[in-house]
Design a protein around this motif. Structure first.
Motif, PDB file in Angstrom:
ATOM      1  N   LYS A 194      13.061 -54.856 -44.476  1.00 53.49           N
ATOM      2  CA  LYS A 194      11.597 -54.844 -44.448  1.00 53.49           C
ATOM      3  C   LYS A 194      11.102 -53.500 -43.926  1.00 53.49           C
ATOM      4  O   LYS A 194      11.626 -52.965 -42.954  1.00 53.49           O
ATOM      5  CB  LYS A 194      11.075 -55.972 -43.553  1.00 53.49           C
ATOM      6  N   GLU A 195      10.089 -52.999 -44.556  1.00 54.59           N
ATOM      7  CA  GLU A 195       9.508 -51.736 -44.125  1.00 54.59           C
ATOM      8  C   GLU A 195       8.440 -51.984 -43.072  1.00 54.59           C
ATOM      9  O   GLU A 195       7.711 -52.971 -43.137  1.00 54.59           O
ATOM     10  CB  GLU A 195       8.852 -51.022 -45.305  1.00 54.59           C
ATOM     11  N   SER A 196       8.335 -51.071 -42.153  1.00 52.49           N
ATOM     12  CA  SER A 196       7.276 -51.165 -41.160  1.00 52.49           C
ATOM     13  C   SER A 196       5.973 -50.651 -41.767  1.00 52.49           C
ATOM     14  O   SER A 196       5.967 -49.995 -42.816  1.00 52.49           O
ATOM     15  CB  SER A 196       7.633 -50.345 -39.918  1.00 52.49           C
ATOM     16  N   VAL A 197       4.883 -50.925 -41.132  1.00 49.97           N
ATOM     17  CA  VAL A 197       3.563 -50.452 -41.580  1.00 49.97           C
ATOM     18  C   VAL A 197       3.558 -48.936 -41.654  1.00 49.97           C
ATOM     19  O   VAL A 197       3.027 -48.337 -42.599  1.00 49.97           O
ATOM     20  CB  VAL A 197       2.460 -50.977 -40.626  1.00 49.97           C
ATOM     21  N   LEU A 198       4.177 -48.277 -40.683  1.00 49.72           N
ATOM     22  CA  LEU A 198       4.221 -46.816 -40.648  1.00 49.72           C
ATOM     23  C   LEU A 198       5.009 -46.275 -41.848  1.00 49.72           C
ATOM     24  O   LEU A 198       4.581 -45.310 -42.488  1.00 49.72           O
ATOM     25  CB  LEU A 198       4.845 -46.344 -39.331  1.00 49.72           C
ATOM     26  N   GLN A 199       6.147 -46.909 -42.183  1.00 51.71           N
ATOM     27  CA  GLN A 199       6.942 -46.459 -43.326  1.00 51.71           C
ATOM     28  C   GLN A 199       6.158 -46.623 -44.631  1.00 51.71           C
ATOM     29  O   GLN A 199       6.200 -45.755 -45.500  1.00 51.71           O
ATOM     30  CB  GLN A 199       8.249 -47.251 -43.407  1.00 51.71           C
ATOM     31  N   LYS A 200       5.443 -47.733 -44.777  1.00 53.85           N
ATOM     32  CA  LYS A 200       4.640 -47.968 -45.983  1.00 53.85           C
ATOM     33  C   LYS A 200       3.550 -46.904 -46.121  1.00 53.85           C
ATOM     34  O   LYS A 200       3.294 -46.390 -47.200  1.00 53.85           O
ATOM     35  CB  LYS A 200       4.010 -49.364 -45.939  1.00 53.85           C
ATOM     36  N   LYS A 201       2.914 -46.568 -45.011  1.00 57.82           N
ATOM     37  CA  LYS A 201       1.841 -45.576 -45.028  1.00 57.82           C
ATOM     38  C   LYS A 201       2.393 -44.199 -45.405  1.00 57.82           C
ATOM     39  O   LYS A 201       1.788 -43.477 -46.196  1.00 57.82           O
ATOM     40  CB  LYS A 201       1.153 -45.524 -43.659  1.00 57.82           C
ATOM     41  N   GLN A 202       3.556 -43.855 -44.853  1.00 60.03           N
ATOM     42  CA  GLN A 202       4.171 -42.564 -45.163  1.00 60.03           C
ATOM     43  C   GLN A 202       4.526 -42.481 -46.652  1.00 60.03           C
ATOM     44  O   GLN A 202       4.327 -41.453 -47.290  1.00 60.03           O
ATOM     45  CB  GLN A 202       5.415 -42.344 -44.298  1.00 60.03           C
ATOM     46  N   LYS A 203       5.045 -43.575 -47.226  1.00 62.30           N
ATOM     47  CA  LYS A 203       5.391 -43.586 -48.655  1.00 62.30           C
ATOM     48  C   LYS A 203       4.146 -43.414 -49.518  1.00 62.30           C
ATOM     49  O   LYS A 203       4.160 -42.687 -50.508  1.00 62.30           O
ATOM     50  CB  LYS A 203       6.109 -44.897 -49.009  1.00 62.30           C
TER      51      LYS A 203
END
Length: 141
Positions: free
Chosen positions: A127-136
């Motif tokens: 699962k991706e964190s919110v921060l990882q999703k935002k960076q992508k």
């Protein structure tokens, strides 16, 4: 005969007084174990090592956890003076959360109650964190 009984009585009293001075002492290598960041489902078993630094046998009567997700195991028999022992702790790493738990050790030691701590973070790599999703999303723009 009267003197013999008096002498035996005094001997027994002095023996019991000197026996009361002996006490077990529990000394842990560390009172906190840091799991660090571990993945969901990883091995959750850790060990607290201790030594009986006293001069009487150490008997651990109970080991309790602050939560059902942490299962501690106490040594079965007494730990003689100078010997070492272990308290095994198993944390359920299928719970994705920060770890902050207390294990309470109750014994006949000079300090009869000791609080041990475990800490860390269990993450789910799938699962991706919110921060990882935002960076992508920023990279894709």
């Amino acid at each position: 005969m009267k003197h013999l009984f008096t002498l035996l009585f005094i001997g027994l009293i002095s023996l019991s007084v000197s026996a009361q001075n002996k006490v077990a002492k529990i000394e842990f290598k560390t009172e906190t174990i840091d799991y660090g960041t571990i993945e969901k489902g990883a091995d959750g078993v850790r060990v607290f090592e201790f030594t009986n630094t006293g001069d009487a046998p150490l008997i651990i009567s109970d080991v309790k956890s602050s939560c059902g997700c942490t299962v501690p195991k106490k040594p079965k028999g007494p730990i003689l003076p100078g010997e070492t022992g272990e308290i095994e702790v198993k944390y359920d790493t299928n719970r994705v959360n920060p770890i902050r738990k207390t294990i309470t050790v109750i014994s006949n030691a000079e300090t009869p109650t000791v609080a041990l701590k475990i800490k860390g973070l269990v993450v789910d790599p799938s699962k991706e964190s919110v921060l990882q999703k935002k960076q992508k999303s920023l990279v894709q723009q």
